[in-house]
Design a protein around this motif. Structure first.
Motif, short mmCIF file in Angstrom:
data_model
loop_
_atom_site.label_atom_id
_atom_site.label_comp_id
_atom_site.label_asym_id
_atom_site.label_seq_id
_atom_site.Cartn_x
_atom_site.Cartn_y
_atom_site.Cartn_z
N ASP A 159 0.84 -1.19 0.00
CA ASP A 159 0.00 0.00 0.00
C ASP A 159 0.87 1.24 0.00
N ARG A 160 0.34 2.32 -0.58
CA ARG A 160 1.14 3.54 -0.71
C ARG A 160 1.44 4.20 0.63
N TRP A 161 0.66 3.89 1.67
CA TRP A 161 0.93 4.47 3.00
C TRP A 161 1.96 3.67 3.80
N TYR A 162 2.22 2.46 3.37
CA TYR A 162 3.13 1.60 4.15
C TYR A 162 4.54 2.15 4.18
N VAL A 163 5.07 2.52 3.03
CA VAL A 163 6.46 2.96 2.96
C VAL A 163 6.69 4.25 3.76
N PRO A 164 5.87 5.29 3.60
CA PRO A 164 6.10 6.50 4.41
C PRO A 164 5.98 6.25 5.92
N VAL A 165 5.00 5.42 6.32
CA VAL A 165 4.82 5.17 7.76
C VAL A 165 6.02 4.44 8.33
N VAL A 166 6.48 3.43 7.62
CA VAL A 166 7.66 2.68 8.10
C VAL A 166 8.88 3.58 8.14
N SER A 167 9.04 4.45 7.13
CA SER A 167 10.19 5.34 7.08
C SER A 167 10.18 6.32 8.26
N VAL A 168 9.00 6.88 8.51
CA VAL A 168 8.91 7.82 9.65
C VAL A 168 9.17 7.09 10.96
N PHE A 169 8.59 5.89 11.10
CA PHE A 169 8.79 5.14 12.35
C PHE A 169 10.27 4.84 12.57
N MET A 170 10.96 4.37 11.54
CA MET A 170 12.38 4.04 11.67
C MET A 170 13.21 5.29 11.99
N ALA A 171 12.90 6.39 11.30
CA ALA A 171 13.66 7.62 11.53
C ALA A 171 13.49 8.11 12.96
N VAL A 172 12.22 8.11 13.42
CA VAL A 172 11.96 8.58 14.79
C VAL A 172 12.53 7.61 15.82
N ALA A 173 12.41 6.30 15.56
CA ALA A 173 12.87 5.30 16.52
C ALA A 173 14.39 5.34 16.68
N LEU A 174 15.11 5.64 15.62
CA LEU A 174 16.57 5.67 15.71
C LEU A 174 17.13 7.03 16.14
N THR A 175 16.27 8.06 16.15
CA THR A 175 16.77 9.40 16.47
C THR A 175 16.23 9.94 17.80
N ALA A 176 14.91 9.86 17.99
CA ALA A 176 14.30 10.49 19.16
C ALA A 176 14.75 9.89 20.49
N PRO A 177 14.71 8.55 20.69
CA PRO A 177 15.09 7.99 22.01
C PRO A 177 16.50 8.39 22.47
N PRO A 178 17.55 8.22 21.64
CA PRO A 178 18.87 8.61 22.14
C PRO A 178 18.99 10.11 22.44
N VAL A 179 18.33 10.94 21.61
CA VAL A 179 18.40 12.38 21.86
C VAL A 179 17.70 12.74 23.16
N LEU A 180 16.48 12.23 23.36
CA LEU A 180 15.74 12.53 24.58
C LEU A 180 16.45 12.00 25.83
N LEU A 181 16.98 10.77 25.72
CA LEU A 181 17.72 10.21 26.85
C LEU A 181 18.96 11.04 27.16
N GLY A 182 19.66 11.46 26.11
CA GLY A 182 20.85 12.29 26.31
C GLY A 182 20.52 13.62 26.95
N LEU A 183 19.40 14.24 26.50
CA LEU A 183 19.00 15.51 27.12
C LEU A 183 18.67 15.33 28.60
N TYR A 184 17.99 14.22 28.92
CA TYR A 184 17.64 13.96 30.31
C TYR A 184 18.89 13.73 31.17
N ILE A 185 19.80 12.89 30.67
CA ILE A 185 21.02 12.59 31.44
C ILE A 185 21.87 13.85 31.60
N GLY A 186 21.96 14.65 30.54
CA GLY A 186 22.74 15.88 30.63
C GLY A 186 22.15 16.85 31.64
N ALA A 187 20.82 17.00 31.59
CA ALA A 187 20.18 17.90 32.56
C ALA A 187 20.34 17.38 33.98
#
Length: 443
Positions: free
Chosen positions: A138-166
């Motif tokens: 389906d045409r929605w599958y590729v964008p959803v998976v891409s967004v999920f992978m991008a957010v999953a590999l970027t947001a958690p380490p950044v948020l955790l790093g901000l928390y640990i730094g603070a």
């Protein structure tokens, strides 16, 4: 750019190069080895896709993964390398750990946000391209998976790093505040000890001054009367009896005053009750400071209370009478409207006249003395002036410690008054003091 706290020189630093601790170096080397192994395996697939020899892909992966060892020293460079190799589909551990270290470091937040956005966009594009070519769905599958992978590999380490730094910065701030409070408490304790020692010294000086005033005058008169008794014992028995009675009375008075003062010094110290203990607590930040009252100060306060119950100006006539009875020619001149003064003022005025008369007995036997007392507006003035010593009168041989004038000056200046003493043109000596009618302690 360096990470927070890792490059600061402090106590306990034992790591090599830029590492503050040895275990930090071991951790970074281990992560770099794992990242190099991952990138080397991914380099095999990259070599096949890019039509490169497999050893070249493996060596390239090893070099890329080894960059992670620099994460504490140059976190920005590590993230840039991770973003650069994103199209080659390698360096996932490198990207995750690099983003965490960057967010936890002291790098400005705008740079962190920019690099995190670059990693997010790069991961999204690479995932989108690879997923679209491999999956027919389906045409929605590729964008959803891409967004999920991008957010999953970027947001958690950044948020955790901000928390640990603070959290790290908060802990450092709290530690600095605790150290500052400890220094302030140490300084306050030192100052309190200095004030306590000063107060103890002041009370010791005051007690010594009071005992000097009590003993010196009485004993001086006793010595004078004893000398007179010795001189008239064979010639005038009646006068000898009177002198002996006076010596006995003065000795008993001196012993009584000394016994009262020593009794106060020996009396038990009254401890403060719960209300006083609660009132003595002060709060500095979040650390309570309990002020302790030294035992010696409490005892000194009791002595001060006993000292304050000393003589007054109403007893000045009796004081002059004692010197007259000892053979001294003393004239008392009181001017102004007689009125009551604070206890400290009356006691100090009495002691000044008493010590001045004692000095006349010691240093100017047979001299004529004039005691003047003036009640003025806002103050009371006293002056004791004696003429030159009568050469025909033998001295009593009284010792002198040299503390009489010093004690008088301390008393008067302590109440904010003025004290002047010195020889007169006629060859005598004059002691003058002016005291305010209210207690105004000198600075």
């Amino acid at each position: 750019m360096t990470s927070t706290g890792e490059q600061r020189v402090g106590a306990g630093r034992d790591g090599p190069l830029w590492w503050g601790r040895r275990r930090s170096a071991v951790l970074d080397v281990g992560l770099a080895a794992a990242s190099a192994l991952e990138c080397a395996l991914e380099g095999v697939a990259f070599a096949g896709e890019a039509s490169l020899p497999v050893p070249v892909g493996v060596v390239f992966g090893l070099l890329v993964g080894s960059v992670l060892v620099l994460r504490r020293r140059w976190p920005v460079a590590v993230v840039l390398v991770a973003v650069a190799v994103t199209p080659a589909a390698m360096g996932f551990l490198l990207a995750v750990v690099g983003l965490y270290t960057l967010a936890a470091s002291e790098v400005p937040r705008r740079i962190t946000a920019l690099l995190a956005s670059m990693s997010l966009v790069g991961t999204f594009l690479v995932t989108y391209v690879r997923t679209q070519g491999d999956v027919q769905a389906d045409r929605w599958y590729v964008p959803v998976v891409s967004v999920f992978m991008a957010v999953a590999l970027t947001a958690p380490p950044v948020l955790l790093g901000l928390y640990i730094g603070a959290r790290r910065r908060l802990m450092e701030s709290l530690q600095e505040r605790a150290d500052s409070l400890e220094r302030e408490l140490s300084l306050l304790a030192d100052r309190a000890e200095e004030r306590a020692e000063w107060a103890r010294q002041e009370e010791r000086t005051r007690i010594a001054r009071e005992m000097h005033d009590v003993v010196a005058h009485r004993v001086s008169l006793m010595v004078v009367h004893a000398a007179a008794l010795e001189a008239v014992a064979g010639k005038d028995p009646a006068k000898a009896v009177r002198n002996a009675a006076l010596v006995g009375d003065m000795g008993r008075q001196a012993l009584t005053e000394l016994r009262e003062m020593l009794g106060v010094l020996r009396s038990p110290v009254v401890t403060a009750g719960p209300a006083a203990s609660a009132a003595s607590e002060a709060s500095v930040g979040s650390v309570p400071v309990v002020s302790a009252v030294p035992v010696s100060l409490v005892a000194a306060g009791q002595v001060s209370g006993a000292v304050d119950e000393g003589p007054c100006l109403a007893e000045l006539e009796a004081l002059v009478g004692q010197s007259r009875a000892a053979g001294m020619v003393v004239e008392l001149d009181v001017r102004g409207e007689v009125r009551a003064y604070p206890r400290e003022v009356e006691q100090t005025a009495y002691r000044v006249v008493q010590e001045a008369l004692t000095n006349v007995h010691k240093h100017a036997p047979g001299a004529r003395v004039v005691v003047r007392l003036a009640h003025r507006e806002g103050e009371v003035a006293m002056q004791v002036e004696n003429g030159p010593s009568d050469a025909g009168v033998a001295g009593a041989g009284l010792p002198s410690g040299g503390n009489g004038l010093v004690g008088m000056r301390e008393r008067v200046l302590g109440l904010g008054g003025v004290f002047v003493s010195g020889p007169t043109e006629a060859g005598g000596f004059r002691v003058s003091a002016v005291l305010p009618d209210r207690v105004r302690p000198a600075a």
